[in-house]
Design a protein around this motif. Structure first.
Motif, PDB file in Angstrom:
ATOM      1  N   MET A  26       1.081  -0.886   0.326  1.00 31.07           N
ATOM      2  CA  MET A  26       0.173   0.102   0.277  1.00 31.07           C
ATOM      3  C   MET A  26       1.019   1.516   0.068  1.00 31.07           C
ATOM      4  O   MET A  26       1.698   1.267   0.946  1.00 31.07           O
ATOM      5  CB  MET A  26      -1.264  -0.179   0.589  1.00 31.07           C
ATOM      6  N   LEU A  27       0.636   2.033  -0.608  1.00 33.04           N
ATOM      7  CA  LEU A  27       1.156   3.512  -0.904  1.00 33.04           C
ATOM      8  C   LEU A  27       0.895   4.179   0.659  1.00 33.04           C
ATOM      9  O   LEU A  27      -0.001   4.065   1.298  1.00 33.04           O
ATOM     10  CB  LEU A  27       0.355   4.536  -1.661  1.00 33.04           C
ATOM     11  N   SER A  28       2.109   4.972   0.942  1.00 33.84           N
ATOM     12  CA  SER A  28       1.839   5.905   2.308  1.00 33.84           C
ATOM     13  C   SER A  28       1.559   7.317   2.101  1.00 33.84           C
ATOM     14  O   SER A  28       1.282   7.251   0.628  1.00 33.84           O
ATOM     15  CB  SER A  28       3.159   5.982   2.916  1.00 33.84           C
ATOM     16  N   VAL A  29       0.818   7.894   2.050  1.00 32.01           N
ATOM     17  CA  VAL A  29       0.918   9.171   2.205  1.00 32.01           C
ATOM     18  C   VAL A  29       2.281  10.319   1.671  1.00 32.01           C
ATOM     19  O   VAL A  29       2.810  10.300   1.887  1.00 32.01           O
ATOM     20  CB  VAL A  29       0.205  10.599   3.261  1.00 32.01           C
ATOM     21  N   HIS A  30       1.884  11.038   0.028  1.00 31.58           N
ATOM     22  CA  HIS A  30       2.661  11.666  -0.585  1.00 31.58           C
ATOM     23  C   HIS A  30       2.548  13.525  -0.935  1.00 31.58           C
ATOM     24  O   HIS A  30       0.775  13.003  -1.390  1.00 31.58           O
ATOM     25  CB  HIS A  30       3.499  10.639  -2.173  1.00 31.58           C
ATOM     26  N   SER A  31       3.073  13.745  -0.948  1.00 28.70           N
ATOM     27  CA  SER A  31       2.527  15.095  -0.787  1.00 28.70           C
ATOM     28  C   SER A  31       3.617  16.045  -1.962  1.00 28.70           C
ATOM     29  O   SER A  31       4.823  15.955  -0.985  1.00 28.70           O
ATOM     30  CB  SER A  31       1.846  15.915   0.085  1.00 28.70           C
ATOM     31  N   THR A  32       3.653  16.615  -2.042  1.00 27.86           N
ATOM     32  CA  THR A  32       3.819  17.752  -3.529  1.00 27.86           C
ATOM     33  C   THR A  32       3.850  19.566  -2.868  1.00 27.86           C
ATOM     34  O   THR A  32       1.810  19.542  -3.677  1.00 27.86           O
ATOM     35  CB  THR A  32       5.203  17.817  -3.918  1.00 27.86           C
ATOM     36  N   SER A  33       3.749  20.432  -3.100  1.00 26.55           N
ATOM     37  CA  SER A  33       3.075  22.061  -3.295  1.00 26.55           C
ATOM     38  C   SER A  33       4.493  22.178  -3.729  1.00 26.55           C
ATOM     39  O   SER A  33       5.533  22.745  -4.188  1.00 26.55           O
ATOM     40  CB  SER A  33       3.341  22.466  -1.994  1.00 26.55           C
ATOM     41  N   VAL A  34       4.033  22.414  -5.697  1.00 31.11           N
ATOM     42  CA  VAL A  34       4.688  23.480  -6.271  1.00 31.11           C
ATOM     43  C   VAL A  34       4.675  24.784  -7.079  1.00 31.11           C
ATOM     44  O   VAL A  34       3.055  24.793  -6.957  1.00 31.11           O
ATOM     45  CB  VAL A  34       5.090  22.572  -7.979  1.00 31.11           C
ATOM     46  N   GLU A  35       5.028  25.663  -8.006  1.00 31.48           N
ATOM     47  CA  GLU A  35       3.749  26.498  -8.902  1.00 31.48           C
ATOM     48  C   GLU A  35       4.334  25.760  -9.944  1.00 31.48           C
ATOM     49  O   GLU A  35       5.177  25.534 -10.849  1.00 31.48           O
ATOM     50  CB  GLU A  35       4.923  28.004  -7.920  1.00 31.48           C
ATOM     51  N   LEU A  36       2.958  26.223 -11.079  1.00 29.44           N
ATOM     52  CA  LEU A  36       3.282  25.748 -12.181  1.00 29.44           C
ATOM     53  C   LEU A  36       2.328  27.434 -12.997  1.00 29.44           C
ATOM     54  O   LEU A  36       1.513  27.609 -12.430  1.00 29.44           O
ATOM     55  CB  LEU A  36       2.409  24.523 -12.381  1.00 29.44           C
ATOM     56  N   GLU A  37       3.437  27.993 -13.422  1.00 23.82           N
ATOM     57  CA  GLU A  37       2.105  28.533 -14.394  1.00 23.82           C
ATOM     58  C   GLU A  37       2.428  29.233 -13.605  1.00 23.82           C
ATOM     59  O   GLU A  37       1.201  30.376 -13.656  1.00 23.82           O
ATOM     60  CB  GLU A  37       1.183  28.483 -15.654  1.00 23.82           C
ATOM     61  N   GLY A  38       2.951  29.586 -12.630  1.00 25.38           N
ATOM     62  CA  GLY A  38       2.722  30.876 -11.885  1.00 25.38           C
ATOM     63  C   GLY A  38       1.201  30.939 -10.404  1.00 25.38           C
ATOM     64  O   GLY A  38       1.241  31.842  -9.959  1.00 25.38           O
ATOM     65  N   VAL A  39       1.532  29.602 -10.695  1.00 30.45           N
ATOM     66  CA  VAL A  39       0.042  28.977  -9.900  1.00 30.45           C
ATOM     67  C   VAL A  39       0.100  27.901  -8.379  1.00 30.45           C
ATOM     68  O   VAL A  39       1.119  27.120  -9.277  1.00 30.45           O
ATOM     69  CB  VAL A  39      -1.826  28.725 -10.554  1.00 30.45           C
ATOM     70  N   PRO A  40       0.376  27.768  -7.288  1.00 31.13           N
ATOM     71  CA  PRO A  40       0.454  26.877  -6.280  1.00 31.13           C
ATOM     72  C   PRO A  40      -0.412  26.124  -6.284  1.00 31.13           C
ATOM     73  O   PRO A  40      -1.454  26.117  -6.884  1.00 31.13           O
ATOM     74  CB  PRO A  40       0.323  28.007  -4.589  1.00 31.13           C
ATOM     75  N   THR A  41       0.042  24.822  -7.072  1.00 30.29           N
ATOM     76  CA  THR A  41      -0.411  23.480  -7.139  1.00 30.29           C
ATOM     77  C   THR A  41       0.058  22.486  -6.283  1.00 30.29           C
ATOM     78  O   THR A  41       1.207  22.443  -5.217  1.00 30.29           O
ATOM     79  CB  THR A  41      -0.033  23.109  -8.427  1.00 30.29           C
ATOM     80  N   GLU A  42      -0.499  21.755  -5.269  1.00 33.56           N
ATOM     81  CA  GLU A  42      -0.939  20.711  -4.242  1.00 33.56           C
ATOM     82  C   GLU A  42      -1.176  19.508  -5.011  1.00 33.56           C
ATOM     83  O   GLU A  42      -2.229  19.646  -5.664  1.00 33.56           O
ATOM     84  CB  GLU A  42      -1.743  21.212  -3.458  1.00 33.56           C
ATOM     85  N   ILE A  43      -0.515  18.888  -4.571  1.00 42.74           N
ATOM     86  CA  ILE A  43      -0.024  16.840  -5.060  1.00 42.74           C
ATOM     87  C   ILE A  43      -0.480  16.052  -4.546  1.00 42.74           C
ATOM     88  O   ILE A  43       0.452  16.264  -3.447  1.00 42.74           O
ATOM     89  CB  ILE A  43       0.725  16.735  -6.219  1.00 42.74           C
ATOM     90  N   VAL A  44      -0.916  15.473  -4.409  1.00 50.83           N
ATOM     91  CA  VAL A  44      -1.455  14.688  -2.910  1.00 50.83           C
ATOM     92  C   VAL A  44      -1.915  12.847  -3.127  1.00 50.83           C
ATOM     93  O   VAL A  44      -2.822  12.424  -4.084  1.00 50.83           O
ATOM     94  CB  VAL A  44      -2.550  14.993  -1.558  1.00 50.83           C
ATOM     95  N   VAL A  45      -0.325  12.133  -3.109  1.00 54.40           N
ATOM     96  CA  VAL A  45      -1.087  11.147  -3.037  1.00 54.40           C
ATOM     97  C   VAL A  45      -1.470   9.830  -1.913  1.00 54.40           C
ATOM     98  O   VAL A  45      -0.380   9.747  -0.833  1.00 54.40           O
ATOM     99  CB  VAL A  45      -0.299  10.259  -4.044  1.00 54.40           C
ATOM    100  N   GLN A  46      -2.719   8.861  -1.257  1.00 55.61           N
ATOM    101  CA  GLN A  46      -2.779   8.507  -0.850  1.00 55.61           C
ATOM    102  C   GLN A  46      -3.608   6.940  -1.122  1.00 55.61           C
ATOM    103  O   GLN A  46      -4.269   6.698  -1.763  1.00 55.61           O
ATOM    104  CB  GLN A  46      -3.677   9.306   0.368  1.00 55.61           C
ATOM    105  N   GLY A  47      -2.384   5.787  -0.085  1.00 59.22           N
ATOM    106  CA  GLY A  47      -2.807   4.557  -0.741  1.00 59.22           C
ATOM    107  C   GLY A  47      -3.777   3.983   0.573  1.00 59.22           C
ATOM    108  O   GLY A  47      -3.618   4.427   1.145  1.00 59.22           O
ATOM    109  N   PHE A  48      -4.710   3.320   0.024  1.00 63.76           N
ATOM    110  CA  PHE A  48      -6.386   3.043   0.756  1.00 63.76           C
ATOM    111  C   PHE A  48      -5.897   1.237  -0.259  1.00 63.76           C
ATOM    112  O   PHE A  48      -6.036   0.876  -0.806  1.00 63.76           O
ATOM    113  CB  PHE A  48      -7.452   3.454   0.675  1.00 63.76           C
ATOM    114  N   ALA A  49      -6.417   0.580   0.962  1.00 68.87           N
ATOM    115  CA  ALA A  49      -6.614  -1.269   0.689  1.00 68.87           C
ATOM    116  C   ALA A  49      -7.130  -1.167  -0.438  1.00 68.87           C
ATOM    117  O   ALA A  49      -6.933  -2.440  -1.510  1.00 68.87           O
ATOM    118  CB  ALA A  49      -7.255  -1.844   1.848  1.00 68.87           C
ATOM    119  N   ASP A  50      -8.131  -0.748  -1.188  1.00 70.37           N
ATOM    120  CA  ASP A  50      -9.682  -0.629  -1.955  1.00 70.37           C
ATOM    121  C   ASP A  50      -9.155   0.251  -3.643  1.00 70.37           C
ATOM    122  O   ASP A  50      -9.604   0.147  -4.439  1.00 70.37           O
ATOM    123  CB  ASP A  50     -10.521  -0.547  -1.777  1.00 70.37           C
TER     124      ASP A  50
END
Length: 141
Positions: free
Chosen positions: A1-25
Motif C-alpha cells: 500500500m502506498l503511504s501518503v506522499h505530497s508536494t507543493s509546486v508552482e506551475l505557470e505561476g499558480v501554487p499547486t498541491e499534489i497528494v497521493v494517498q493509498g488505501f486497501a481498495d
C-alpha cells in the motif's frame, strides 16, 4: 500500500498541491490549485489489460483505451474542462498503475482523482499538465 506522499509546486505561476494517498481498495490522488478537492473521477481498468511498462520519466505512458472513468462528485462547467479533467484522470491513473506494476504490486486498484484547477485564460494548460505529471512521477517512483 502506498503511504501518503505530497508536494507543493508552482506551475505557470499558480501554487499547486499534489497528494497521493493509498488505501486497501483504491488510491486517491488530489491535484488542486484552489485548495479544494474539486471534481472527483474514478478510473478503473481490468487486470487483464496489459500496461506499457517500458515508458520512462521523460515519456508519459499511454493510457489504455480500456480505462473506465466514472464521475463521483462534482462536474466540469464546460465541455473543454470535462475533456481536460478526463485527460488528467486517465493519465494520472496510468502513471499510478505503471508505478505499482514496476514495484511488483499485482493488484490494480481503482484510482480516484480529485481535480481543482485555477481558471486562467493566460495559463498554458499543456505546461501545467506536464508539470503535474512530472511531479506525480517524482512522488510515486
Amino acid at each position: 500500500m502506498l503511504s501518503v506522499h505530497s508536494t507543493s509546486v508552482e506551475l505557470e505561476g499558480v501554487p499547486t498541491e499534489i497528494v497521493v494517498q493509498g488505501f486497501a481498495d483504491c488510491i486517491l490522488v488530489l491535484v488542486t490549485q484552489v485548495g479544494k478537492v474539486g471534481n472527483l473521477i474514478q478510473a478503473s481498468m481490468p487486470l487483464t489489460i496489459p500496461l506499457d511498462l517500458d515508458s520512462t520519466n521523460t515519456t508519459l505512458p499511454a493510457p489504455p483505451a480500456a480505462i473506465q472513468l466514472t464521475p463521483l462528485l462534482g462536474g466540469a462547467p464546460s465541455e473543454h474542462l470535462h475533456t481536460l479533467h478526463s485527460l488528467y484522470a486517465s493519465q494520472i491513473a496510468t502513471i499510478i498503475w505503471v508505478s505499482e506494476a514496476k514495484k511488483m504490486d499485482i493488484k490494480r486498484r481503482n484510482v480516484v482523482v480529485g481535480i481543482a484547477l485555477h481558471r486562467d485564460a493566460d495559463a498554458d494548460e499543456r505546461k501545467t499538465f506536464l508539470g503535474v505529471m512530472d511531479h506525480l512521477y517524482q512522488l510515486v517512483k
